[in-house]
Each structure stands twice: as structure tokens, then as C-alpha cells.
Design a protein around this motif. Structure first.
Motif, mmCIF file in Angstrom:
data_model
loop_
_atom_site.group_PDB
_atom_site.id
_atom_site.type_symbol
_atom_site.label_atom_id
_atom_site.label_comp_id
_atom_site.label_asym_id
_atom_site.label_seq_id
_atom_site.Cartn_x
_atom_site.Cartn_y
_atom_site.Cartn_z
ATOM 1 N N ASP A 133 0.938 -1.064 0.119
ATOM 2 C CA ASP A 133 -0.290 -0.078 0.176
ATOM 3 C C ASP A 133 0.912 1.253 -0.094
ATOM 4 O O ASP A 133 1.093 1.810 0.960
ATOM 5 C CB ASP A 133 -0.755 0.124 1.257
ATOM 6 N N THR A 134 1.314 1.672 -1.099
ATOM 7 C CA THR A 134 2.360 2.805 -1.312
ATOM 8 C C THR A 134 1.628 4.068 -1.072
ATOM 9 O O THR A 134 2.144 4.953 -0.380
ATOM 10 C CB THR A 134 2.756 3.023 -2.678
ATOM 11 N N ALA A 135 0.126 4.205 -1.261
ATOM 12 C CA ALA A 135 -0.378 5.472 -1.272
ATOM 13 C C ALA A 135 -0.747 5.779 0.278
ATOM 14 O O ALA A 135 -0.339 6.786 0.805
ATOM 15 C CB ALA A 135 -1.788 5.300 -1.834
ATOM 16 N N SER A 136 -0.674 4.824 1.160
ATOM 17 C CA SER A 136 -0.935 5.055 2.663
ATOM 18 C C SER A 136 0.427 5.432 3.163
ATOM 19 O O SER A 136 0.423 6.286 4.129
ATOM 20 C CB SER A 136 -1.483 3.891 3.288
ATOM 21 N N SER A 137 1.335 4.676 2.720
ATOM 22 C CA SER A 137 2.514 5.017 3.163
ATOM 23 C C SER A 137 3.060 6.584 3.084
ATOM 24 O O SER A 137 3.420 7.537 3.639
ATOM 25 C CB SER A 137 3.764 4.156 2.719
ATOM 26 N N GLU A 138 2.920 6.911 1.642
ATOM 27 C CA GLU A 138 3.304 8.252 1.202
ATOM 28 C C GLU A 138 2.519 9.294 1.857
ATOM 29 O O GLU A 138 2.821 10.333 2.412
ATOM 30 C CB GLU A 138 3.228 8.527 -0.249
ATOM 31 N N ALA A 139 1.121 8.913 2.352
ATOM 32 C CA ALA A 139 0.361 9.915 3.149
ATOM 33 C C ALA A 139 1.052 10.204 4.392
ATOM 34 O O ALA A 139 0.822 11.619 4.779
ATOM 35 C CB ALA A 139 -1.207 9.142 3.100
ATOM 36 N N LEU A 140 1.250 9.353 5.089
ATOM 37 C CA LEU A 140 2.018 9.500 6.353
ATOM 38 C C LEU A 140 3.349 10.266 6.225
ATOM 39 O O LEU A 140 3.506 11.134 6.934
ATOM 40 C CB LEU A 140 2.108 8.024 7.016
ATOM 41 N N ILE A 141 3.935 10.033 5.186
ATOM 42 C CA ILE A 141 5.391 10.781 4.869
ATOM 43 C C ILE A 141 4.771 11.988 4.759
ATOM 44 O O ILE A 141 5.764 13.071 5.237
ATOM 45 C CB ILE A 141 6.075 10.194 3.881
ATOM 46 N N SER A 161 15.498 8.992 8.947
ATOM 47 C CA SER A 161 15.817 7.417 8.584
ATOM 48 C C SER A 161 14.601 6.534 8.242
ATOM 49 O O SER A 161 14.879 5.655 7.308
ATOM 50 C CB SER A 161 16.299 7.049 9.673
ATOM 51 N N LEU A 162 13.399 6.405 8.865
ATOM 52 C CA LEU A 162 12.405 5.685 8.805
ATOM 53 C C LEU A 162 11.827 6.150 7.393
ATOM 54 O O LEU A 162 11.433 5.343 6.664
ATOM 55 C CB LEU A 162 11.251 5.910 9.714
ATOM 56 N N ILE A 163 11.748 7.308 6.988
ATOM 57 C CA ILE A 163 11.188 7.694 5.696
ATOM 58 C C ILE A 163 12.179 7.241 4.490
ATOM 59 O O ILE A 163 11.605 6.642 3.550
ATOM 60 C CB ILE A 163 10.995 9.339 5.630
ATOM 61 N N GLY A 164 13.433 7.207 4.930
ATOM 62 C CA GLY A 164 14.377 6.629 3.719
ATOM 63 C C GLY A 164 14.101 5.183 3.841
ATOM 64 O O GLY A 164 14.245 4.826 2.510
ATOM 65 N N LEU A 165 14.008 4.498 4.880
ATOM 66 C CA LEU A 165 13.802 3.025 4.791
ATOM 67 C C LEU A 165 12.539 2.845 4.056
ATOM 68 O O LEU A 165 12.501 1.811 3.390
ATOM 69 C CB LEU A 165 13.857 2.335 6.237
ATOM 70 N N SER A 166 11.475 3.547 4.128
ATOM 71 C CA SER A 166 10.189 3.371 3.454
ATOM 72 C C SER A 166 10.291 3.520 2.107
ATOM 73 O O SER A 166 9.771 2.834 1.120
ATOM 74 C CB SER A 166 9.064 4.265 4.074
ATOM 75 N N ASP A 167 11.065 4.418 1.764
ATOM 76 C CA ASP A 167 11.363 4.895 0.185
ATOM 77 C C ASP A 167 11.972 3.675 -0.391
ATOM 78 O O ASP A 167 11.694 3.193 -1.444
ATOM 79 C CB ASP A 167 12.135 6.059 0.024
ATOM 80 N N ILE A 168 13.282 3.215 0.261
ATOM 81 C CA ILE A 168 13.670 2.050 -0.369
ATOM 82 C C ILE A 168 13.083 0.709 -0.619
ATOM 83 O O ILE A 168 13.201 0.065 -1.156
ATOM 84 C CB ILE A 168 14.884 1.658 0.619
ATOM 85 N N ALA A 169 11.936 0.470 0.328
ATOM 86 C CA ALA A 169 11.151 -0.586 0.474
ATOM 87 C C ALA A 169 10.371 -0.671 -0.644
ATOM 88 O O ALA A 169 9.874 -1.400 -1.332
ATOM 89 C CB ALA A 169 10.266 -0.785 1.797
ATOM 90 N N GLU A 170 9.879 0.829 -0.902
ATOM 91 C CA GLU A 170 8.836 1.048 -2.076
ATOM 92 C C GLU A 170 9.349 1.236 -3.431
ATOM 93 O O GLU A 170 8.933 1.000 -4.288
ATOM 94 C CB GLU A 170 7.935 2.296 -1.650
ATOM 95 N N ASN A 171 10.705 1.311 -3.417
ATOM 96 C CA ASN A 171 11.576 1.677 -4.634
ATOM 97 C C ASN A 171 12.642 0.937 -4.791
ATOM 98 O O ASN A 171 13.741 1.370 -4.159
ATOM 99 C CB ASN A 171 11.719 3.089 -4.937
ATOM 100 N N SER A 172 12.807 -0.202 -5.341
ATOM 101 C CA SER A 172 13.971 -1.016 -5.129
ATOM 102 C C SER A 172 15.334 -0.641 -6.044
ATOM 103 O O SER A 172 16.412 -1.034 -5.946
ATOM 104 C CB SER A 172 13.816 -2.477 -5.719
ATOM 105 N N ASN A 173 14.849 0.600 -6.761
ATOM 106 C CA ASN A 173 15.959 0.909 -7.807
ATOM 107 C C ASN A 173 16.435 2.224 -7.274
ATOM 108 O O ASN A 173 17.444 2.830 -7.647
ATOM 109 C CB ASN A 173 15.092 1.533 -9.143
ATOM 110 N N ASP A 174 16.134 2.587 -6.036
ATOM 111 C CA ASP A 174 16.556 3.694 -5.287
ATOM 112 C C ASP A 174 17.981 3.548 -4.570
ATOM 113 O O ASP A 174 17.770 2.386 -3.913
ATOM 114 C CB ASP A 174 15.630 4.399 -4.349
#
Length: 526
Positions: A470-478, A494-507
Motif C-alpha cells: 500500500d504505497t499510497a498510505s505510506s506516502e500519506a503518512l510521509i 531514517s524511517l522515511i528513507g527506509l520506507s522509500d527504499i522498500a517501495e522503490n528497489s531502484n533507489d
């Protein structure tokens, strides 16, 4: 005793003058005089406690000081957004006036109960009446402190820069230093301390105590020792606060030996008498080091050092005995507390209920909650949150929902922490949309400026979104974190960064794992 002595002298003078005015002096023996007039039996104590006469006698019939009435009006405002000015204007429209002393006493009481915005509004009301109220450097220092808490450090800096030179003394510099320390702005604090040294404003313990607190919070314990060394080198007397901060620093390093050495030095310093805060500090540190027998010994000394009608030591005792796990001691201290004070404030009930919840005596906590409901003057969501959090953490979702409904029914306005607790429960049940809705309510609450979500809850929400894709809900909290400015905090970043990595494997951005920092911060806040 000073009041009794003064009264005694006044009566002796009066007796002398009456005696001298008589044409034929009477011979009264000293023994007879003592039997006739017993000065020690004058009911002074009753006069002070009942009418707040501050040294006047009952027959003067002085009314309760007016700032008390204004304080109650401000505290119980139905529309807080109208501000303190509306109450003060109404007061004057009723034909009453307030002196500067009364207004400053009002500010002191508001600050005592963390009503910083209301206190600042009182000062602003006074500022708009410059022809009536002449403000001093002490007033400017208090305003600076309030501005930093209500509107942020940048606004406080602007206020300081605009102050006339005659109001820039050690008090206003000290207030700005304290603001920098509160925001953990190390470089600016160190630079300002250098300025204070050059202006000879750092010739007493207060600025060093403030810096020691900063270094302790930053875990730079060696610099705490450097501050102490500088004070000793410059013959600046360490006060009780210096020693207590130094004790905390040693304890946080996990060194009971070093802490006990500092305490021995404190005892040998003839200008210092260890107070209840000293022993509560020792108890807190012994608990952190799991030295529970020494902690209990220190807690007994806390009780022996309580003087006067101070409620705060009892709050610490209740909390610390809860941390030690001594349920019988919690109840003993609570009964002693209630026997001394006819009324117990919300903070007292919060301390005892929190301890019982921590020990696991939920039945006792619920009984005291019911007792508090019957005597409270206003609903404090922080007390309700204690039980709500226990229900959520123990998986009793239905009871948590029922209790939340009860809070609303008794006019308990949820605060940001209330909504976060509910969000935590929804995350446990893997209900993303409900959890996000509660987070939104938490960020929208009027008290959210002084609130931060627990990183562990943010991390759990991101993990759930990752599991459910659920990328949309994660981005909403960010986005909520960014709008509140929390994204600049290292842990959340750091937590936002980890979330971004989890949602974008090319990052490929290198991001630090903040989980260890998170655990450390949570432990420090216990």
C-alpha cells in the motif's frame, strides 16, 4: 517563625507605648506577662492557609488574591482561541483592575501548568498597555522563554535582537541560552556562552547548569565534566542543581561508582544540603542500572527530605516505586499523600495510575480512575490514555473502543496521543485505512505542535504498508511528517528513507537504519 517574631515585636511595642501613656505605670512581673499574653498561640497558620493573606491577620478580612480568579477564568475558557486577552478585557470591563504584580503572578501560575501560550498572551496584553506596565529585563527574559516554546526559536531570536540594550543583561542572555539548549542547538549555545563569558555574565552556576543539561542530553558526558572543571577553576560555586545534573550524567554513563563519588563530594561541600531531588535522581539512576536495593534506600531518603506542603516529591515517589515494582509502597505513599492534602491534582492521579498500570495492577488502576472521575475539575486525556494504551497493548481491542467512547461521553477531548494509541491498535489488527485516519486526527489536533508520533509506531505502519503493498498510505503518512516538520528529525528521516527504499528497489540512496537510535530514544523517555 519570622512572622511570629514580627508579630511578637509589634505586640511588645504596643504594650510599651500604652504603658508609657498612663500617668501611673503598672508593675507587672515578667512571669505574669507571659501567662497573660501567649504570643505563640496566635492563630497565624489558619490565617495564611485559608485566606492567602501573606502575613496579614484574619481581622483585616483581606480577600483572596484576584489573580487566582483570573487564572480560573483563563483555564476554564470554553473557547481557548479567544485567548487570555479576552478574559483580561472582560475583567476590566467589570470595573476591576489588576496590578503588574498580580499579572506576573498569573503568568507564573500559567507557566507552572505548561499553559505557555496563555501566559504569553498575558504579557502581550501588558505590552499593549505600556503606559500602565513598565516591563523589566526579568519580564523580557520570561517573554523570550515563552516565545521560544510557543512560536519557535527563530521568533525568540528576533525578539532578542529587537530588545533595547538596557534589557539585554544576564537574564535575557540566559533565557536565550536556555532556548538554544531546549532545541539542542549546540553550536549556537556554545557561541552564546562564549559571549556571556566575555560580558562577564557567566560568573554564576546557572549558565553552566544549562550547558551541562545540553551535553548530558547529547550524551557528551565528558563535556559535563569539563563544565564542572571550569566552574571549580573559576571559583564558581556549584549549587544543588549542578550536583544533581552531575549525578545524572554519571548515572547515565552506567557508573554507580562515579556517581557515588560525586555524591560524597556533594556531602562534603558544606554549602550544599542534598534535597529530595538529589535522592530521587540517585534512585532513578540505580533503577536504570538495575540496582534496586540501592534505589529503594534512596527512595526512603526522598521521603525523609520532603519539607512543607510540596506535592511534587509524592508524584516522583509514586512513579519510582512503580518502576521498582513495589505495589504495596505505591499504595502506602498514595494513602500518605491523600492524608496530607485534601485535594489531589490531575498530576497526582496520573502518577499513581501510571505506576499501577506499569506494575500490572489494572484493577487498582481502574478503581482509582473511577475515583478521579468523581473528583476531577476537568477531564485530562493523559490519564484516560494510560488505560486506553494498556487495553491496546494487551490486545483488548473491544474494551479499548468502549473506553474511547466513554472518554467522549464524559467530555474527554482526545489529544494527539489518544489518536496515536488508537492508530497503534489498528496497525496491530492490520487495518491500514483506520490507522491512517487516526494519524491524521493526531496531526490535526490543536496540541500537535508539542507532540511527535512514537517512531516505533511510524515504523510499524510503514512495515504494514510494505507487507500489503500500500504505497499510497505510506506516502500519506510521509506527507504528514513533512508538513509537521518532523521529516528533518534524524530518526524520522531514517524511517522515511527506509520506507522509500522498500517501495522503490531502484533507489540506490544510502540510508542509515535508525532503529537503534529509536530504541535509545524510547529508553531515555521512560
Amino acid at each position: 517563625m519570622l512572622l511570629q517574631s514580627s508579630l511578637h515585636n509589634q505586640n511588645v511595642s504596643l504594650s510599651s507605648s500604652l504603658c508609657c501613656s498612663r500617668p501611673r505605670p503598672l508593675k507587672i512581673s515578667t512571669c505574669t506577662l507571659r501567662q497573660t499574653v501567649c504570643f505563640r498561640r496566635v492563630p497565624i497558620r489558619c490565617s495564611i492557609s485559608k485566606v492567602h493573606s501573606y502575613g496579614t491577620l484574619d481581622y483585616e478580612r483581606r480577600p483572596i488574591v484576584r489573580w487566582n480568579d483570573v487564572y480560573r477564568r483563563i483555564s476554564l475558557m470554553k473557547n481557548p482561541e479567544l485567548g487570555s486577552a479576552s478574559v483580561l478585557n472582560q475583567w476590566e470591563n467589570e470595573g476591576k483592575t489588576l496590578t503588574k504584580w498580580e499579572l506576573c503572578r498569573l503568568v507564573k501560575e500559567l507557566r507552572k501548568y505548561k499553559k505557555h501560550d496563555r501566559a504569553l498572551e498575558v504579557y502581550e496584553w501588558m505590552n499593549n498597555r505600556g503606559e500602565r506596565f513598565r516591563l523589566s529585563a526579568s519580564d523580557a527574559a520570561i517573554q523570550l522563554d515563552l516565545i521560544s516554546k510557543v512560536r519557535g526559536i527563530s521568533t525568540a531570536e528576533e525578539y532578542f535582537l529587537k530588545l533595547p540594550d538596557q534589557l539585554k543583561d544576564r537574564r535575557t542572555y540566559g533565557a536565550l541560552l536556555n532556548a538554544y539548549v531546549r532545541y539542542k542547538m549546540k553550536e549556537k549555545a556554545e557561541s552564546l556562552l562564549d559571549t556571556m563569558r566575555n560580558k562577564e555574565y557567566a560568573t554564576h552556576s546557572l549558565p553552566f547548569n544549562v550547558m551541562m543539561t545540553l551535553y548530558m542530553n547529547l550524551k557528551e558526558y565528558d563535556k559535563v565534566d569539563l563544565m564542572v572543571s571550569e566552574m571549580v577553576g573559576k571559583n564558581i560555586q556549584l549549587d544543588i542543581y549542578s550536583y544533581n545534573i552531575w549525578l545524572s550524567s554519571c548515572g547515565l554513563q552506567g557508573s554507580s561508582e562515579k556517581m557515588e563519588q560525586v555524591f560524597e563530594q556533594m556531602v562534603q561541600d558544606k554549602s550544599i544540603i542534598p534535597n529530595w531531588t538529589t535522592f530521587s535522581t540517585l534512585a532513578t539512576m540505580y533503577i536504570k542500572m538495575d540496582l534496586l536495593e540501592k534505589a529503594e534506600e534512596s527512595l526512603r531518603k526522598v521521603e525523609s527530605r520532603i519539607r512543607g506542603r510540596d506535592r511534587i516529591p509524592y508524584h516522583y515517589l509514586l512513579s519510582l516505586y512503580g518502576s521498582v515494582g513495589k505495589k504495596e509502597e505505591v499504595y502506602r505513599v498514595w494513602n500518605t499523600y491523600k492524608s496530607i492534602f485534601p485535594t489531589i491534582p490531575n498530576l497526582g492521579y496520573h502518577a499513581v495510575i501510571s505506576s499501577l498500570v506499569r506494575i500490572g495492577d489494572i484493577e487498582g488502576a481502574e478503581k482509582l480512575y473511577e475515583e478521579w472521575l468523581s473528583v476531577k475539575s476537568s477531564y485530562d486525556a493523559r490519564i484516560g490514555n494510560l488505560l486506553l494504551s494498556w487495553y491496546v497493548k494487551n490486545g483488548n481491542t473491544d474494551k479499548a473502543q468502549d473506553f474511547f467512547k466513554h472518554m467522549l461521553e464524559v467530555d474527554g477531548k482526545p489529544n494527539s496521543s489518544t489518536w496515536e494509541i488508537l492508530a497503534e491498535g489498528h496497525v496491530r489488527e492490520r487495518k491500514i485505512s483506520e490507522a491512517l485516519s487516526c494519524f491524521k486526527e493526531a496531526f490535526m489536533d490543536e496540541g500537535s505542535k508539542s507532540w511527535k508520533p512514537k517512531p516505533v509506531n511510524v515504523s510499524a505502519f510503514f512495515k504494514l504498508c510494505q507487507d500489503e503493498n500500500d504505497t499510497a498510505s505510506s506516502e500519506a503518512l510521509i506527507e504528514l511528517l513533512r508538513q509537521s516538520g518532523h521529516h528533518n528529525d534524524k530518526v524520522y528521516a531514517s524511517l522515511i528513507g527506509l520506507s522509500d527504499i522498500a517501495e522503490n528497489s531502484n533507489d540506490n540512496e544510502n540510508t542509515d537504519d535508525g532503529s537503534q537510535t529509536l530504541l535509545n530514544q524510547l529508553e531515555d523517555n521512560l
